[in-house]
Design a protein around this motif. Structure first.
Motif, PDB file in Angstrom:
ATOM      1  N   ARG A   1     -49.481  41.400  60.766  1.00 24.81           N
ATOM      2  CA  ARG A   1     -49.808  42.706  60.248  1.00 24.81           C
ATOM      3  C   ARG A   1     -49.130  42.911  58.904  1.00 24.81           C
ATOM      4  O   ARG A   1     -48.008  42.473  58.669  1.00 24.81           O
ATOM      5  CB  ARG A   1     -49.355  43.809  61.217  1.00 24.81           C
ATOM      6  N   VAL A   2     -49.842  43.600  58.014  1.00 25.44           N
ATOM      7  CA  VAL A   2     -49.239  43.968  56.739  1.00 25.44           C
ATOM      8  C   VAL A   2     -48.606  45.352  56.878  1.00 25.44           C
ATOM      9  O   VAL A   2     -48.952  46.131  57.767  1.00 25.44           O
ATOM     10  CB  VAL A   2     -50.289  43.970  55.608  1.00 25.44           C
ATOM     11  N   ARG A   3     -47.677  45.628  55.999  1.00 27.65           N
ATOM     12  CA  ARG A   3     -46.965  46.906  56.063  1.00 27.65           C
ATOM     13  C   ARG A   3     -47.800  48.002  55.423  1.00 27.65           C
ATOM     14  O   ARG A   3     -48.336  47.858  54.326  1.00 27.65           O
ATOM     15  CB  ARG A   3     -45.636  46.774  55.328  1.00 27.65           C
ATOM     16  N   GLY A   4     -47.922  49.115  56.132  1.00 35.15           N
ATOM     17  CA  GLY A   4     -48.624  50.251  55.588  1.00 35.15           C
ATOM     18  C   GLY A   4     -47.795  50.998  54.573  1.00 35.15           C
ATOM     19  O   GLY A   4     -46.559  51.030  54.637  1.00 35.15           O
ATOM     20  N   ARG A   5     -48.459  51.597  53.599  1.00 30.95           N
ATOM     21  CA  ARG A   5     -47.782  52.375  52.573  1.00 30.95           C
ATOM     22  C   ARG A   5     -48.168  53.849  52.753  1.00 30.95           C
ATOM     23  O   ARG A   5     -49.350  54.173  52.808  1.00 30.95           O
ATOM     24  CB  ARG A   5     -48.204  51.908  51.179  1.00 30.95           C
ATOM     25  N   PRO A   6     -47.190  54.721  52.855  1.00 34.57           N
ATOM     26  CA  PRO A   6     -47.521  56.152  52.987  1.00 34.57           C
ATOM     27  C   PRO A   6     -48.112  56.666  51.677  1.00 34.57           C
ATOM     28  O   PRO A   6     -47.399  56.806  50.668  1.00 34.57           O
ATOM     29  CB  PRO A   6     -46.171  56.799  53.293  1.00 34.57           C
ATOM     30  N   ALA A   7     -49.395  56.925  51.699  1.00 37.08           N
ATOM     31  CA  ALA A   7     -50.082  57.342  50.473  1.00 37.08           C
ATOM     32  C   ALA A   7     -50.325  58.844  50.448  1.00 37.08           C
ATOM     33  O   ALA A   7     -50.124  59.498  49.414  1.00 37.08           O
ATOM     34  CB  ALA A   7     -51.406  56.592  50.336  1.00 37.08           C
ATOM     35  N   HIS A   8     -50.743  59.413  51.593  1.00 40.36           N
ATOM     36  CA  HIS A   8     -51.104  60.831  51.638  1.00 40.36           C
ATOM     37  C   HIS A   8     -50.750  61.387  53.010  1.00 40.36           C
ATOM     38  O   HIS A   8     -50.504  60.627  53.965  1.00 40.36           O
ATOM     39  CB  HIS A   8     -52.607  61.008  51.364  1.00 40.36           C
ATOM     40  N   PRO A   9     -50.723  62.704  53.173  1.00 35.57           N
ATOM     41  CA  PRO A   9     -50.461  63.302  54.487  1.00 35.57           C
ATOM     42  C   PRO A   9     -51.594  62.980  55.465  1.00 35.57           C
ATOM     43  O   PRO A   9     -52.642  62.428  55.090  1.00 35.57           O
ATOM     44  CB  PRO A   9     -50.395  64.800  54.185  1.00 35.57           C
ATOM     45  N   ASN A  10     -51.356  63.321  56.730  1.00 31.35           N
ATOM     46  CA  ASN A  10     -52.383  63.127  57.742  1.00 31.35           C
ATOM     47  C   ASN A  10     -53.675  63.823  57.326  1.00 31.35           C
ATOM     48  O   ASN A  10     -53.659  64.938  56.794  1.00 31.35           O
ATOM     49  CB  ASN A  10     -51.922  63.678  59.086  1.00 31.35           C
ATOM     50  N   GLY A  11     -54.776  63.161  57.606  1.00 30.87           N
ATOM     51  CA  GLY A  11     -56.078  63.730  57.293  1.00 30.87           C
ATOM     52  C   GLY A  11     -56.977  62.701  56.635  1.00 30.87           C
ATOM     53  O   GLY A  11     -56.595  61.538  56.422  1.00 30.87           O
ATOM     54  N   PRO A  12     -58.191  63.090  56.311  1.00 33.90           N
ATOM     55  CA  PRO A  12     -59.136  62.167  55.664  1.00 33.90           C
ATOM     56  C   PRO A  12     -58.568  61.594  54.374  1.00 33.90           C
ATOM     57  O   PRO A  12     -58.027  62.331  53.547  1.00 33.90           O
ATOM     58  CB  PRO A  12     -60.365  63.037  55.401  1.00 33.90           C
ATOM     59  N   THR A  13     -58.684  60.291  54.224  1.00 34.66           N
ATOM     60  CA  THR A  13     -58.164  59.605  53.046  1.00 34.66           C
ATOM     61  C   THR A  13     -59.249  58.668  52.526  1.00 34.66           C
ATOM     62  O   THR A  13     -59.991  58.057  53.305  1.00 34.66           O
ATOM     63  CB  THR A  13     -56.892  58.811  53.389  1.00 34.66           C
ATOM     64  N   PHE A  14     -59.304  58.528  51.203  1.00 35.04           N
ATOM     65  CA  PHE A  14     -60.386  57.769  50.589  1.00 35.04           C
ATOM     66  C   PHE A  14     -59.803  56.843  49.524  1.00 35.04           C
ATOM     67  O   PHE A  14     -58.738  57.113  48.958  1.00 35.04           O
ATOM     68  CB  PHE A  14     -61.416  58.720  49.961  1.00 35.04           C
ATOM     69  N   LEU A  15     -60.513  55.745  49.260  1.00 36.49           N
ATOM     70  CA  LEU A  15     -60.019  54.774  48.279  1.00 36.49           C
ATOM     71  C   LEU A  15     -61.187  54.049  47.634  1.00 36.49           C
ATOM     72  O   LEU A  15     -62.294  53.989  48.186  1.00 36.49           O
ATOM     73  CB  LEU A  15     -59.081  53.766  48.936  1.00 36.49           C
ATOM     74  N   THR A  16     -60.907  53.474  46.468  1.00 42.41           N
ATOM     75  CA  THR A  16     -61.908  52.667  45.771  1.00 42.41           C
ATOM     76  C   THR A  16     -61.211  51.794  44.742  1.00 42.41           C
ATOM     77  O   THR A  16     -60.161  52.163  44.197  1.00 42.41           O
ATOM     78  CB  THR A  16     -62.954  53.555  45.075  1.00 42.41           C
ATOM     79  N   TYR A  17     -61.770  50.611  44.512  1.00 46.91           N
ATOM     80  CA  TYR A  17     -61.319  49.732  43.425  1.00 46.91           C
ATOM     81  C   TYR A  17     -62.137  50.023  42.177  1.00 46.91           C
ATOM     82  O   TYR A  17     -63.311  50.437  42.248  1.00 46.91           O
ATOM     83  CB  TYR A  17     -61.511  48.266  43.804  1.00 46.91           C
ATOM     84  N   THR A  18     -61.540  49.803  41.029  1.00 39.95           N
ATOM     85  CA  THR A  18     -62.322  49.783  39.798  1.00 39.95           C
ATOM     86  C   THR A  18     -63.171  48.512  39.801  1.00 39.95           C
ATOM     87  O   THR A  18     -62.816  47.510  40.438  1.00 39.95           O
ATOM     88  CB  THR A  18     -61.403  49.798  38.566  1.00 39.95           C
TER      89      THR A  18
END
Length: 835
Positions: free
Chosen positions: A7-24
């Motif tokens: 397993r890779v380590r998770g990074r705390p990016a945002h509070p609990n709830g819907p989260t979204f991401l995209t690459y350029t």
């Protein structure tokens, strides 16, 4: 399959709830947005802290990025643009009255599609926010958006459980297709996914289904392969790898699954909880995903070395059941290029010029081939590449250029040939196809992966009963008439090609039969008549059997390769490729033979086809005359074919001149079915369709109309203005049909009814000439010579019609014409006229 426990380590990016991401698109940055007012930008390959953009909108619901900017949408209805150079707020792109649900950027980054809880989708020019395209005809709010790889279409997954495909090539987007029954009804804020994702090759899209599978759907709406049996929970996200070789899915069962596109098999499994969005890195073996707890996982070396090679392949094809790119059936013919045949190891360089771009720029690196489809099974996915690794432009490659000798030293020229096909058969569309369509009924088959199921249905169920059977031999051709059904199947590694005949009625216990062809021989076309079974093969043999399987004849066709065949009673017609013409295309030759009398009626005569056209179907009419329908929409019939060297192809109907197509009111084409009862029976195909499909299409019929001349425009106040051209066409058409019946009566043992019909048609032709005479006399005295010529064409020997012609001339006061008609009548009565 690989089950990954590391397993890779998770990074705390945002509070609990819907989260979204995209690459350029260039893969250098990863952007995440969540429920707080901070957007994070991660640099690929760096373990350092991300760049934070503060004081943004809260409750973000979507994010999309190009190389220069990224766009976010939030629940307050705002869509905001941020710069990736300065990491600062740039401008407000648009605002909606209801929450934003999804964003999508076109592949070129110019257009941003915005979906909200409103019944409208905005497609906004990112360079000019005042330039907006709008989709306003949605019945329910949209949930997901997805641009086609070309940017020409937008897929909309709606909360009503339907996928809508819109064409956005014009200022007013138009609905191209609506697909029901694939995705489930979901609320716009549901974590479950109903997103339609386009395959990178653009020919199909994939959607999650209510059964927790992923279904691939072609652009025409047909089900293709499915990725099934992997998840035990509802799918939350799915994405193709950049080259389309793999598919990633996640679900509420705490699994991320990686599937191989070609086999639809799971090749890797990862255990993570609450995954709601993910994305592939555009170029590297990196996979990033976020969870409902706001954690970000960036997974380098995501696929094992065993599977990572999938990401190194060039563009892979979408998983079709029967891929049109590799279709070898004659009914899905691939046009062959007239010019030089190139081999994989000997790619032709385009003829250079002093200013040739290739000569100026030089060769490109071998790694710049990401847009190519891999032809790993030799099915013909690829166009050849030139000496610099670029795709050649066929029109330029076909040009001989000023140095033909130099080119001939290392390349072989190949003509363009007519491909074999089975009349009345259609290519695969999804997992279904028609094997035969005619006035008796139709035969269709369904691919069940391990076997086929064949159904034979009849129009007249009082005389025949429909039947259905399981087909383990995978029949790909069929013929149907009132006496039986004929099938053939291609050879396999275990079994040779086979022909199977099944009669509809029999007074013995078993009358159906099968016969196998010699090894290495494939069936190119089959036909069935009341007397014989005809099979043409890949070795250019013509094999003739009786209806009970007794071989009658085997001979090699002179014109090769073979194209197709047709039969009627004791006559068989075969088509094959002949000599190469000046345009580099082979001529199409036909032969007609009477098997019972062992006579050849026409030997290797030319099929009259216009330039760059093909035969769409060939068949016999209900009276036994050969008919042909070509790709220009013209129906032809063969005249005087029973007399050697006298046959000629005469047009019966040009479908482009039908009144229903006048003025561009309709855009349609026609699938030929039969010529019967002096009418053309066909299936009307709407614009864009090339073949009929399910449900069972209705048959239409059109009267014959020979293209004689452009009819004069009729004056509504004077209907007689168009009467002359109409009568002239009727005369030519009636004369043609009369000559066909004359040939039949003179060369066969005609029945009394046929002889009576011949006499009736002769009188009908003379009556048409009498009506034409009436028109000429009405037009004036200057038409007198043409009027006399019309009378001279009459074949009346009794004198009654000639007497009526004289009265017509007298009625209009054409006394000189009347005298000449009387002289002609006396001459014929005395038997002194010359033929």
């Amino acid at each position: 399959m690989t089950s990954v426990t590391q397993r890779v380590r998770g990074r705390p990016a945002h509070p609990n709830g819907p989260t979204f991401l995209t690459y350029t698109p260039d893969g250098t940055k990863l952007i995440t947005a969540g429920s707080n007012n901070v957007i994070r930008v991660y640099t690929t390959g760096s373990d350092g802290e991300p760049t934070n953009i503060d004081d943004c909108q809260e409750s973000n619901t979507a994010v999309a990025a190009s190389n220069d900017i990224f766009i976010t949408g939030s629940e307050d209805g705002s869509v905001t643009v941020y710069s990736l150079e300065t990491y600062l707020y740039e401008r407000l792109l648009t605002r909606c009255t209801l929450p934003i649900r999804d964003l999508a950027l076109s592949p070129d980054g110019v257009w941003a599609a915005v979906a909200s809880d409103e019944l409208e989708i905005k497609i906004i020019d990112t360079r000019d926010m005042n330039n907006v395209l709008r989709i306003r005809d949605l019945p329910k709010p949209p949930k997901h958006l997805s641009f086609h790889p070309s940017g020409s279409h937008l897929a909309v997954s709606c909360t009503d459980g339907a996928v809508y495909i819109y064409s956005i090539t014009t200022e007013d987007p138009t609905l191209s297709n609506k697909f029901d029954g694939y995705i489930r009804r979901l609320e716009s804020d549901d974590e479950k996914s109903s997103r339609a994702i386009w395959h990178p090759d653009g020919r199909a899209f994939a959607v999650p289904t209510a059964t927790r599978d992923v279904q691939v759907v072609s652009r025409d709406g047909e089900k293709q392969r499915a990725f099934s049996g992997g998840h035990m929970g509802d799918i939350t996200a799915l994405a193709w790898s950049p080259n389309g070789a793999s598919l990633a899915t996640s679900a509420s069962d705490r699994k991320i699954l990686i599937w191989e596109t070609k086999t639809q098999k799971i090749i890797a499994r990862y255990d993570y909880t609450g995954v709601i969005n993910f994305t592939w890195h555009p170029h590297e073996n990196i996979f990033s995903f976020v969870t409902s707890e706001g954690e970000l996982f960036i997974y380098p070396n995501f696929l094992s070395s065993e599977n990572a090679q999938l990401l190194q392949k060039p563009l892979q094809p979408a998983p079709f059941i029967h891929d049109p790119l590799s279709e070898t059936s004659g009914n899905a013919r691939k046009s062959l290029t007239n010019g030089l045949k190139r081999t994989p190891n000997d790619s032709a360089r385009r003829q250079g010029t002093p200013t040739s771009l290739d000569d100026i720029l030089g060769p490109e690196s071998a790694g710049e081939e990401d847009d190519f489809i891999e032809d790993d099974d030799g099915a013909g996915y690829l166009d050849e590449v030139n000496g610099y690794g670029k795709r050649s432009y066929d029109l330029l490659n076909d040009f001989e250029g000023p140095h033909p000798k130099r080119r001939a030293t290392h390349q072989t020229w190949s003509p363009r040939i007519h491909q074999s096909f089975q009349p009345g058969s259609t290519p695969w569309r999804g997992n279904r196809r028609y094997l035969c369509l005619n006035l008796t009924g139709f035969v269709w088959t369904v691919d069940q992966d391990t076997h086929h199921t064949v159904t034979v249905e009849f129009y007249d169920r009082e005389f025949h009963r429909d039947f259905h059977f399981t087909d383990p031999y995978l029949y790909d051709k069929a013929c149907l008439n009132e006496h039986g059904t004929l099938f053939s199947c291609p050879p396999t590694t275990e079994n040779p090609a086979m022909v199977f005949y099944r009669p509809h009625e029999t007074w013995t216990s078993r009358a159906d039969w099968r016969t196998q062809l010699p090894a290495g021989e494939d069936v190119t076309a089959i036909s069935l008549s009341d007397s014989y079974v005809v099979v043409t093969t890949s070795t250019n043999y013509v094999r003739v059997f009786t209806l009970f399987g007794l071989p009658v004849k085997v001979y090699r066709q002179k014109s090769s390769p073979t194209v197709t065949c047709a039969s009627w009673r004791d006559y068989i017609l075969t088509l094959g490729n002949g000599p190469v013409g000046g345009d580099g295309c082979t001529s199409l030759l036909y032969t007609i033979e009477n098997v019972k009398r062992d006579e050849v009626c026409q030997s290797e005569d030319v099929v009259a086809l216009p330039h760059n056209s093909q035969v769409k179907s060939v068949f016999f009419s209900d009276q036994g005359d050969p008919c042909l329908y070509d790709s220009t929409g013209v129906l032809l019939i063969l005249q005087h074919w029973r007399t050697p060297n006298q046959a000629r192809w005469a047009p019966l109907l040009d479908t482009k001149t039908l009144e229903r197509l006048a003025g561009g009111r309709k855009e349609e084409s026609y699938w030929p079915v039969a010529v019967a009862q002096d009418k053309f029976h066909c299936i009307i195909l709407k614009a864009g369709d090339q073949y009929p499909y399910f449900p069972k299409p209705l048959l239409s019929e059109f009267e014959f109309r020979i293209p004689c001349t452009t009819a004069a425009t009729e004056d509504p106040s004077n209907p007689a203005t168009g009467e002359g051209p109409r009568l002239e066409e009727s005369f030519v058409r009636s004369s043609l049909m009369l000559s066909l019946l004359e040939d039949l009566v003179q060369t066969t043992n005609a029945s009394h009814s046929q002889k009576t019909e011949l006499s009736r048609r002769e009188v009908d032709v003379d009556k048409l000439l009498l009506q034409l005479l009436n028109v000429e006399c009405r037009e004036g005295e200057e038409r007198g010579m043409k009027a006399l010529e019309v009378v001279s064409l009459m074949k009346d020997r009794s004198g009654k019609l000639l007497e009526a012609a004289g009265k017509v001339a007298g009625r209009y006061g054409r006394t000189v014409l009347q005298d000449k008609i009387n002289e002609l009548a006396e001459t014929r009565l005395m038997g002194m006229d010359e033929d």
